[in-house]
Design a protein around this motif. Structure first.
Motif, mmCIF file in Angstrom:
data_model
loop_
_atom_site.group_PDB
_atom_site.id
_atom_site.type_symbol
_atom_site.label_atom_id
_atom_site.label_comp_id
_atom_site.label_asym_id
_atom_site.label_seq_id
_atom_site.Cartn_x
_atom_site.Cartn_y
_atom_site.Cartn_z
ATOM 1 N N LEU A 175 -17.419 15.505 12.052
ATOM 2 C CA LEU A 175 -16.891 15.479 10.955
ATOM 3 C C LEU A 175 -17.952 14.753 9.829
ATOM 4 C CD1 LEU A 175 -13.165 14.890 11.917
ATOM 5 C CD2 LEU A 175 -14.409 17.031 11.676
ATOM 6 N N THR A 176 -18.388 14.001 10.003
ATOM 7 C CA THR A 176 -19.168 12.959 9.250
ATOM 8 C C THR A 176 -20.782 12.831 9.723
ATOM 9 O OG1 THR A 176 -18.599 10.785 10.322
ATOM 10 C CG2 THR A 176 -17.127 11.732 8.656
ATOM 11 N N PRO A 177 -21.549 12.713 8.710
ATOM 12 C CA PRO A 177 -22.894 12.360 9.192
ATOM 13 C C PRO A 177 -23.041 10.861 10.365
ATOM 14 C CG PRO A 177 -22.956 12.758 6.702
ATOM 15 C CD PRO A 177 -21.598 12.353 7.236
ATOM 16 N N ALA A 178 -24.122 10.875 11.020
ATOM 17 C CA ALA A 178 -24.303 9.809 11.864
ATOM 18 C C ALA A 178 -24.483 8.785 11.121
ATOM 19 C CB ALA A 178 -25.318 10.262 12.880
ATOM 20 N N ALA A 186 -22.846 6.573 15.544
ATOM 21 C CA ALA A 186 -21.600 6.991 15.866
ATOM 22 C C ALA A 186 -21.366 8.062 14.400
ATOM 23 C CB ALA A 186 -20.611 5.783 16.036
ATOM 24 N N ALA A 187 -20.270 8.705 14.644
ATOM 25 C CA ALA A 187 -19.625 9.380 13.764
ATOM 26 C C ALA A 187 -18.382 9.906 14.147
ATOM 27 C CB ALA A 187 -20.588 10.963 13.598
ATOM 28 N N ASP A 188 -17.517 10.079 13.044
ATOM 29 C CA ASP A 188 -16.142 10.750 13.400
ATOM 30 C C ASP A 188 -16.195 12.313 13.653
ATOM 31 O OD1 ASP A 188 -15.106 8.228 12.281
ATOM 32 O OD2 ASP A 188 -14.950 9.111 10.005
ATOM 33 N N ALA A 189 -15.251 12.654 14.814
ATOM 34 C CA ALA A 189 -15.398 13.944 15.210
ATOM 35 C C ALA A 189 -14.149 14.285 15.646
ATOM 36 C CB ALA A 189 -16.273 14.054 16.619
ATOM 37 N N PRO A 221 -26.502 11.193 18.736
ATOM 38 C CA PRO A 221 -27.836 10.791 18.404
ATOM 39 C C PRO A 221 -27.960 10.782 16.919
ATOM 40 C CG PRO A 221 -27.226 12.994 19.786
ATOM 41 C CD PRO A 221 -26.103 12.822 19.145
ATOM 42 N N GLY A 222 -29.408 9.846 16.489
ATOM 43 C CA GLY A 222 -29.519 9.677 15.247
ATOM 44 C C GLY A 222 -29.726 10.805 14.665
ATOM 45 N N GLY A 223 -29.323 10.810 13.316
ATOM 46 C CA GLY A 223 -29.627 11.999 12.680
ATOM 47 C C GLY A 223 -28.654 13.329 12.760
ATOM 48 N N THR A 224 -27.885 13.057 13.636
ATOM 49 C CA THR A 224 -26.600 14.104 13.602
ATOM 50 C C THR A 224 -25.805 14.365 12.365
ATOM 51 O OG1 THR A 224 -26.320 13.638 16.077
ATOM 52 C CG2 THR A 224 -24.634 14.994 14.942
ATOM 53 N N ALA A 225 -25.912 15.645 12.041
ATOM 54 C CA ALA A 225 -25.237 16.197 10.714
ATOM 55 C C ALA A 225 -23.568 16.638 11.225
ATOM 56 C CB ALA A 225 -25.853 17.426 9.809
ATOM 57 N N ALA A 226 -23.077 16.596 9.751
ATOM 58 C CA ALA A 226 -21.694 16.870 9.840
ATOM 59 C C ALA A 226 -21.512 18.500 10.207
ATOM 60 C CB ALA A 226 -20.805 16.723 8.545
#
Length: 211
Positions: free
Chosen positions: A85-88, A102-105, A122-127
């Motif tokens: 749901l959010t960028p990393a 980490a990110a909201d998912a 992983p680093g750079g993961t986009a919403a």
């Protein structure tokens, strides 16, 4: 035309020490201290060999136990797909990886139950990206079970730690034993010199003539 006599092949050092340790050395110049020193060296080699076997055995046993535990843990967990749901965002992780992301998912588990939470990515993961996560029976995100590489690394570290500890103990014991034998040899040499020096130098004869 004469030919030089053939020289006997030199005895390998370990075989020489083994013969001395077993009392099979026929060298008339060999001293009891030489046999004791050879026994210490042979025992040290055997100790290192036992340390290698012990480290390898401990690593193999640990690998089997941890792999079984990981398989039992994996059987109780479930791998699902989560929508990010959010960028990393970068976090200071407490694990061996140092910095982690980490990110909201959101994900659905059990079936029909929507759950949201903070998941590692992983680093750079986009919403909008989909990532695989592990959850328990209630649908909460949990750490993944250790993989074969992690299990093997843990077992290898245990084996190397045990090998290093036993190796240091063997080497330290050998050093102490050789130091004691060297001191005994030095005292024996001083005693022999005190007895033979007057005769060798002729001082004993001069003392007898002047006495």
């Amino acid at each position: 035309m004469t030919t030089a006599p053939e020289q006997a092949d030199p005895v390998p050092p370990f075989r020489h020490h083994l013969r001395q340790a077993l009392g099979k050395d026929r060298n008339p110049m060999a001293r009891p201290l030489d046999s004791s020193r050879s026994r210490a060296l042979v025992l040290a080699v055997l100790g290192i060999g036992l340390a290698v076997l012990g480290g390898a055995g401990a690593a193999a046993a640990d690998f089997a136990v941890v792999r079984h535990q990981a398989s039992v843990t994996a059987a109780r967990l479930h791998q699902v797909q989560a929508a990010v749901l959010t960028p990393a965002r970068r976090q200071s992780g407490a694990g061996s990886g140092g910095w982690r992301y980490a990110a909201d998912a959101a994900w659905s588990y059990p079936a029909g139950q929507r759950t949201t939470g903070d998941v590692p990515v992983p680093g750079g993961t986009a919403a909008g990206t989909t990532v695989g996560i592990w959850v328990d029976d209630t649908g909460h995100s949990v750490a993944p079970p250790p993989g074969p590489a992690a299990v093997a690394a843990k077992a290898a570290c245990l084996g190397l730690f045990l090998l290093g500890g036993l190796g240091v103990l063997v080497v330290a014991s050998l050093g102490i034993r050789l130091d004691i034998l060297d001191r005994r040899a030095d005292l024996a040499w001083q005693h022999s010199w005190a007895l033979l020096e007057p005769v060798w130098s002729g001082r004993a004869s001069r003392d007898n003539r002047t006495g």
